[in-house]
Design an enzyme around this catalytic site. Structure first.
Site, PDB file in Angstrom:
ATOM      1  N   LYS A 162      75.381 -25.995  -7.073  1.00 14.39           N
ATOM      2  CA  LYS A 162      75.527 -27.064  -6.067  1.00 14.39           C
ATOM      3  C   LYS A 162      76.801 -27.875  -6.306  1.00 14.39           C
ATOM      4  O   LYS A 162      77.588 -28.085  -5.393  1.00 14.39           O
ATOM      5  CB  LYS A 162      74.322 -28.011  -6.111  1.00 14.39           C
ATOM      6  CG  LYS A 162      73.005 -27.411  -5.688  1.00 14.39           C
ATOM      7  CD  LYS A 162      71.898 -28.436  -5.688  1.00 14.39           C
ATOM      8  CE  LYS A 162      71.661 -29.099  -7.025  1.00 14.39           C
ATOM      9  NZ  LYS A 162      71.297 -28.188  -8.122  1.00 14.39           N
ATOM     10  N   GLU A 188      74.109 -38.477 -11.946  1.00 10.84           N
ATOM     11  CA  GLU A 188      74.693 -37.243 -12.464  1.00 10.84           C
ATOM     12  C   GLU A 188      75.322 -37.493 -13.836  1.00 10.84           C
ATOM     13  O   GLU A 188      75.354 -38.611 -14.331  1.00 10.84           O
ATOM     14  CB  GLU A 188      75.729 -36.699 -11.475  1.00 10.84           C
ATOM     15  CG  GLU A 188      75.095 -36.157 -10.196  1.00 10.84           C
ATOM     16  CD  GLU A 188      74.135 -34.995 -10.447  1.00 10.84           C
ATOM     17  OE1 GLU A 188      74.585 -33.920 -10.850  1.00 10.84           O
ATOM     18  OE2 GLU A 188      72.917 -35.171 -10.247  1.00 10.84           O
ATOM     19  N   ARG A 189      75.858 -36.434 -14.429  1.00  9.69           N
ATOM     20  CA  ARG A 189      76.394 -36.534 -15.794  1.00  9.69           C
ATOM     21  C   ARG A 189      77.778 -37.187 -15.774  1.00  9.69           C
ATOM     22  O   ARG A 189      78.577 -36.925 -14.880  1.00  9.69           O
ATOM     23  CB  ARG A 189      76.495 -35.139 -16.418  1.00  9.69           C
ATOM     24  CG  ARG A 189      75.157 -34.420 -16.468  1.00  9.69           C
ATOM     25  CD  ARG A 189      75.337 -32.912 -16.644  1.00  9.69           C
ATOM     26  NE  ARG A 189      74.071 -32.213 -16.486  1.00  9.69           N
ATOM     27  CZ  ARG A 189      73.542 -31.874 -15.319  1.00  9.69           C
ATOM     28  NH1 ARG A 189      74.172 -32.179 -14.189  1.00  9.69           N
ATOM     29  NH2 ARG A 189      72.398 -31.245 -15.245  1.00  9.69           N
TER      30      ARG A 189
END
Length: 477
Positions: A162, A188-189
């Site tokens: 994705k 997210e990271r």
């Protein structure tokens, strides 16, 4: 005496702290819902009022870590809700949920602040025209065309590509995009955010881009509000600057997940599979603000994590209903090396009608789907009896489908360093021509590998020359 006391900020006291949930007592008057409260040393701990419990108590969710917070500490009402900076000064910068620049590029200038809680544009102001939004990625432009000013979702489980697909779209679109691009990272990271910032800087497209991040290590309140902050910036560029805005969200599931955590902390009764009872409303409040108006448009591309690859999960089902195009990523195709791993039979687009894409494009897309669907039906027979047992016309369908599958793969610019294949941008015209020629059996004498990871169909000639049929027959014997 009354006048001077009314100028003082409304002050309260912390009465309980349970993780991110803080109860505060106010003796003067209660702050309204969504007000920001500051407490801790130097006001570093920020709370958002989510409930008025009785005449003197409010319950807030912390937008910052609550280490060091204790009962009896003073709390100051800021007098307003969470705000985001808007203006030309936000371009090429990176922000957190409070609108603080986190890119170490100095203070902001030429900006004003607006509340992140805004209503969607009224129906009377919305635009109704439908235009195609080209991405340069063959399988998307041919089978699931995106709408200019619409909402597209990239659905997939963990590790099917994705973020890579979203990053490639940014690379392809931002260079040609005349307007402004806003990237919103929800839960997210931090590694992904840092890499994206560096890549955009190297590509020279940061000048028309804004980035906002609510990382996965931040409290749920911050992750829940970062999407609203990004939309407030997008609405400024649409309504005040009359520009077309590209809003990229990675990942909308993390927004729902943050809402679920906030709901649980507030003690609300969970709904199906543990989701918050207000999920549908919260998602609609965010998604309905993404709209085309007479002033400009906001085109949104959103990654959507699908828990355990289960597309009946309530988070995936509720998100589907807001989108004009759904691009579904398949783990099976990823395992076969068919990248981008988009499942053409599960993906769909409201734009794929003759009135919008044209009759030729529509007929070709339908023929491609039909061919791939027939191949999917024949796979069980091939697995049991072998390809030789199929009727000649079925064998032709299989050959066409396998070549189409390989032609719809594409080398990405963002993965050049890993794959060794230089990235390719393919126009819609070239992609349609290639599919049409494969369906006409022009490439039946070419090995399937000649069509794998190429751009336009003409590159198949450069990779290999077709073998004469006599040689093929001799090889078979």
């Amino acid at each position: 005496m009354m006048e001077s006391s009314s100028l003082l900020p409304n002050q309260g006291v912390v009465v309980s702290v349970r993780g991110s949930v803080v109860d505060v007592r106010f003796d003067n008057y209660l702050p309204p819902i969504y007000s920001l409260l500051r407490t801790g040393s130097d006001g570093q701990i920020v709370l958002e009022v989510r409930a008025q419990r009785d005449a003197n108590h409010v319950r807030g969710i912390a937008l910052t870590p609550t280490q060091g917070l204790a009962r009896g500490m003073a709390v100051v009402d800021s007098g307003g809700p969470l705000t985001a900076p808007v203006g030309k000064g936000v371009l090429s910068r990176m922000f957190d949920v409070f609108g603080n620049a986190i890119d170490r590029e100095g203070p902001l200038s030429d900006v004003e602040r607006r509340s992140v809680h805004r209503t969607p544009p009224p129906l009377a102001r919305r635009s109704t025209k439908s235009e195609i939004f080209e991405t340069g990625i063959k399988v998307i432009d041919v089978l699931t065309p995106l709408e200019s000013g619409g909402k597209a979702g990239l659905f997939g489980g963990a590790g099917v590509g994705k973020t890579v697909l979203l990053t490639e779209m940014i690379h392809n679109i931002v260079e040609h995009q005349k307007g402004v691009s806003i990237f919103c990272g929800i839960g997210e990271r931090c590694r992904e955010g840092e890499e994206l910032y560096r890549d955009m800087k190297e590509a020279g497209v940061l000048a028309n881009m804004v980035m906002l991040f609510g990382q996965m290590n931040e409290p749920p309140g911050a992750r829940f509000r970062i999407g609203h902050a990004a939309l407030t910036m997008a609405e400024y560029f649409r309504d005040d600057e009359h520009k077309d805005v590209l809003l990229l969200v990675d990942n909308i599931f993390r927004f729902i997940q943050a809402g679920m955590e906030v709901s649980g902390l507030l003690g609300q009764m969970p709904s199906r599979l543990g989701y918050q009872p207000t999920m549908s409303t919260e998602l609609a409040e965010l998604e309905e603000r993404i709209a085309n108006t007479d002033a400009g448009s906001i085109t949104s591309i959103q990654a959507v994590y699908v828990p355990a690859d289960d597309f009946t999960d309530p988070a995936a089902v509720h998100t589907f209903s807001h989108l004009s195009a759904s691009i579904v990523l398949s783990r099976k195709r990823a395992s076969e090396g068919l990248f981008p791993a988009i499942d053409p039979l599960q993906s769909s687009s409201n734009m794929a009608t003759p009135g919008i894409v044209g009759q030729r494009h529509y007929d070709l897309a339908q023929e491609i789907r039909r061919t791939l669907a027939q191949y999917a039906d024949l796979k069980d027979i091939i697995a049991m009896l072998g390809l030789e047992q199929l009727a000649p016309e079925d064998r032709n369908v299989v050959a066409r489908a396998r070549r189409l599958e390989r032609f719809l793969t594409q080398p990405f610019f963002t993965t050049e360093q890993f794959t060794g294949h230089p990235g390719k941008l393919v126009s819609l015209k070239d992609a349609l021509d290639g599919c049409e020629r494969i369906l006409k059996d022009e490439f039946q004498d070419y090995p399937e590998s000649a069509l794998y990871m190429i751009g336009t169909i003409d590159e198949a000639d450069k990779k290999t020359k077709p073998q004469p049929k006599s040689e093929l027959a001799a090889g078979a014997v």
